[in-house]
Design an enzyme around this catalytic site. Structure first.
Site, PDB file in Angstrom:
ATOM      1  N   SER A   1       0.834  -1.204   0.000  1.00 34.46           N
ATOM      2  CA  SER A   1       0.000   0.000   0.000  1.00 34.46           C
ATOM      3  C   SER A   1       0.865   1.250   0.000  1.00 34.46           C
ATOM      4  O   SER A   1       1.594   1.534   0.954  1.00 34.46           O
ATOM      5  CB  SER A   1      -0.919   0.023   1.221  1.00 34.46           C
ATOM      6  OG  SER A   1      -1.570   1.282   1.235  1.00 34.46           O
TER       7      SER A   1
ATOM      8  N   ASP B   1      -4.786   3.177  -2.667  1.00 32.86           N
ATOM      9  CA  ASP B   1      -5.981   3.493  -1.878  1.00 32.86           C
ATOM     10  C   ASP B   1      -6.531   4.860  -2.267  1.00 32.86           C
ATOM     11  O   ASP B   1      -5.919   5.889  -1.964  1.00 32.86           O
ATOM     12  CB  ASP B   1      -5.618   3.521  -0.389  1.00 32.86           C
ATOM     13  CG  ASP B   1      -5.376   2.128   0.160  1.00 32.86           C
ATOM     14  OD1 ASP B   1      -6.276   1.281   0.050  1.00 32.86           O
ATOM     15  OD2 ASP B   1      -4.277   1.881   0.702  1.00 32.86           O
TER      16      ASP B   1
ATOM     17  N   ASP C   1      -6.910  -6.650   3.874  1.00 33.20           N
ATOM     18  CA  ASP C   1      -6.328  -5.306   3.895  1.00 33.20           C
ATOM     19  C   ASP C   1      -6.518  -4.636   5.253  1.00 33.20           C
ATOM     20  O   ASP C   1      -7.652  -4.398   5.676  1.00 33.20           O
ATOM     21  CB  ASP C   1      -7.018  -4.501   2.786  1.00 33.20           C
ATOM     22  CG  ASP C   1      -6.480  -3.088   2.635  1.00 33.20           C
ATOM     23  OD1 ASP C   1      -5.465  -2.760   3.263  1.00 33.20           O
ATOM     24  OD2 ASP C   1      -7.098  -2.320   1.864  1.00 33.20           O
ATOM     25  N   GLY C   2      -5.401  -4.314   5.899  1.00 33.41           N
ATOM     26  CA  GLY C   2      -5.440  -3.502   7.114  1.00 33.41           C
ATOM     27  C   GLY C   2      -4.812  -4.177   8.312  1.00 33.41           C
ATOM     28  O   GLY C   2      -5.188  -5.280   8.689  1.00 33.41           O
ATOM     29  N   GLY C   3      -3.787  -3.528   8.870  1.00 30.78           N
ATOM     30  CA  GLY C   3      -3.174  -4.021  10.105  1.00 30.78           C
ATOM     31  C   GLY C   3      -2.350  -5.290   9.934  1.00 30.78           C
ATOM     32  O   GLY C   3      -2.184  -6.054  10.881  1.00 30.78           O
TER      33      GLY C   3
ATOM     34  N   GLY D   1     -10.068   3.843   5.666  1.00 31.26           N
ATOM     35  CA  GLY D   1      -9.872   5.290   5.805  1.00 31.26           C
ATOM     36  C   GLY D   1      -8.459   5.671   6.225  1.00 31.26           C
ATOM     37  O   GLY D   1      -7.982   6.732   5.865  1.00 31.26           O
ATOM     38  N   PHE D   2      -7.800   4.794   6.951  1.00 31.97           N
ATOM     39  CA  PHE D   2      -6.475   5.141   7.476  1.00 31.97           C
ATOM     40  C   PHE D   2      -5.558   3.925   7.494  1.00 31.97           C
ATOM     41  O   PHE D   2      -6.013   2.803   7.749  1.00 31.97           O
ATOM     42  CB  PHE D   2      -6.589   5.691   8.906  1.00 31.97           C
ATOM     43  CG  PHE D   2      -7.451   6.919   8.977  1.00 31.97           C
ATOM     44  CD1 PHE D   2      -6.897   8.175   8.740  1.00 31.97           C
ATOM     45  CD2 PHE D   2      -8.814   6.819   9.239  1.00 31.97           C
ATOM     46  CE1 PHE D   2      -7.705   9.318   8.773  1.00 31.97           C
ATOM     47  CE2 PHE D   2      -9.620   7.955   9.269  1.00 31.97           C
ATOM     48  CZ  PHE D   2      -9.064   9.207   9.038  1.00 31.97           C
ATOM     49  N   GLY D   3      -4.284   4.184   7.260  1.00 37.76           N
ATOM     50  CA  GLY D   3      -3.273   3.151   7.450  1.00 37.76           C
ATOM     51  C   GLY D   3      -2.908   3.080   8.927  1.00 37.76           C
ATOM     52  O   GLY D   3      -3.343   3.912   9.737  1.00 37.76           O
ATOM     53  N   GLY D   4      -2.122   2.084   9.278  1.00 38.73           N
ATOM     54  CA  GLY D   4      -1.565   2.004  10.627  1.00 38.73           C
ATOM     55  C   GLY D   4      -2.535   1.606  11.717  1.00 38.73           C
ATOM     56  O   GLY D   4      -2.264   1.826  12.895  1.00 38.73           O
TER      57      GLY D   4
ATOM     58  N   GLY E   1       1.026  -1.715   4.363  1.00 37.84           N
ATOM     59  CA  GLY E   1       1.547  -0.379   4.114  1.00 37.84           C
ATOM     60  C   GLY E   1       2.490   0.049   5.207  1.00 37.84           C
ATOM     61  O   GLY E   1       3.715   0.030   5.060  1.00 37.84           O
TER      62      GLY E   1
HETATM   63  C1  DX5 Z   1      -7.143   1.446   4.756  1.00 37.34           C
HETATM   64  C2  DX5 Z   1      -6.517   1.087   3.441  1.00 37.34           C
HETATM   65  C3  DX5 Z   1      -5.380   0.164   3.558  1.00 37.34           C
HETATM   66  C4  DX5 Z   1      -4.188   0.715   4.287  1.00 37.34           C
HETATM   67  C5  DX5 Z   1      -3.416  -0.439   4.843  1.00 37.34           C
HETATM   68  O1  DX5 Z   1      -8.307   2.140   4.492  1.00 37.34           O
HETATM   69  O2  DX5 Z   1      -7.472   0.460   2.603  1.00 37.34           O
HETATM   70  O3  DX5 Z   1      -4.969  -0.323   2.289  1.00 37.34           O
HETATM   71  O4  DX5 Z   1      -3.352   1.491   3.467  1.00 37.34           O
HETATM   72  O5  DX5 Z   1      -2.432   0.090   5.618  1.00 37.34           O
HETATM   73  P1  DX5 Z   1      -1.769  -0.651   6.864  1.00 37.34           P
HETATM   74  O6  DX5 Z   1      -1.021  -1.823   6.301  1.00 37.34           O
HETATM   75  O7  DX5 Z   1      -0.900   0.399   7.420  1.00 37.34           O
HETATM   76  O8  DX5 Z   1      -2.886  -1.083   7.771  1.00 37.34           O
HETATM   77 ZN    ZN Z   2      -6.716  -0.595   0.789  1.00 40.70          ZN
END
Ligand code: DX5
Ligand code: ZN
Length: 225
Positions: free
Chosen positions: A14, A41, A181-183, A148-151, A203
């Site tokens: 990501s 994203d 996808d996510g975490g 909505g957010f990474g991390g 990501g």
């Molecule tokens: C969240 C995104 C993800 C995000 C994943 O809304 O869809 O793709 O970038 O990021 P990490 O790996 O940091 O959770």
């Molecule tokens: Zn995503």
């Protein structure tokens, strides 16, 4: 993209977590790594409470990317922009169940534009809602955080949803890939692949690592538990 019932163990990086001041450098790192896809994203500030980037940034990535662009649309009315995403370089285009009342129509339009079609499910959206469309999908994206957010932290209940998605795909004898996808990081990757995931998105874990290419290699080499 084609799978029988074997696991693929793909990794989609990501770019949301990349350094946008050095985007070409970060794209090149992914090019030179063992990762398989670029995860893009796109957020509109309406469907999700964040705004990421749009076509100009995607086109800049496409110019230097040597791997497919796996585009995750977190936007309302995605049907208005299918040709634009194709022109910007999307090879896989994923829309959210929660934004598409006319799902069958949009999935078919994505494919007739020449892209692979994906469907994303929010953490609270049951897998069985995909039952009547699963045979049309190239990819089913199980969100393991609220988009909505990474991390963010991986939601453990997602493991059960991945298993249910796998059961659904086997039941219908289709070739749909399961993306999660996510975490996700090198610690939980193995468990997620083992639950039935074919493609993991990561990501933050990758871009916050001091040796990003090595971290990608670690994730790719994760053995199933
Ligand atoms: C969240 C995104 C993800 C995000 C994943 O809304 O869809 O793709 O970038 O990021 P990490 O790996 O940091 O959770
Ligand atoms: Zn995503």
């Amino acid at each position: 993209m084609i799978r029988t019932f074997e696991q693929m163990n793909l990794l989609s990086v990501s770019l949301l977590a990349a350094d946008f001041g050095f985007l070409a450098r970060d794209v090149e790192m992914v090019n030179l790594s063992e990762a398989d896809w670029f995860h893009i994203d796109v957020m509109d500030g309406v469907f999700v409470p964040n705004i990421s980037f749009g076509f100009p940034v995607m086109k800049a990535v496409k110019k230097c990317a040597l791997k497919p662009l796996d585009v995750h649309l977190m936007i309302t009315k995605p049907e208005l922009y299918l040709d634009d995403f194709k022109d910007a370089g999307a090879e896989i285009l994923t829309v959210h169940y929660e934004t598409c009342p006319h799902l069958n129509s949009i999935i078919n339009k994505i494919k007739s534009c020449g892209m692979k079609a994906g469907l994303a499910l929010n953490p609270h959206t049951p897998v069985n809602l995909a039952e009547n469309i699963i045979h049309e999908l190239d990819l089913l994206l199980v969100m393991s955080v609220n988009p909505g957010f990474g991390g963010q932290k991986f939601i453990d209940h997602s493991l059960r949803k991945i298993e249910q998605a796998k059961e659904l795909i086997i039941k219908h004898s289709c070739k749909t890939l399961i993306e999660v996808d996510g975490g996700i990081d090198a610690q939980n990757a193995s468990q997620i692949y083992s639950a039935g995931a074919d493609v993991l998105v990561a990501g933050n874990a990758i871009f916050s690592s001091p040796n990003q290419k090595e971290y990608i290699q670690r994730m790719k080499n994760t053995s199933k538990r």
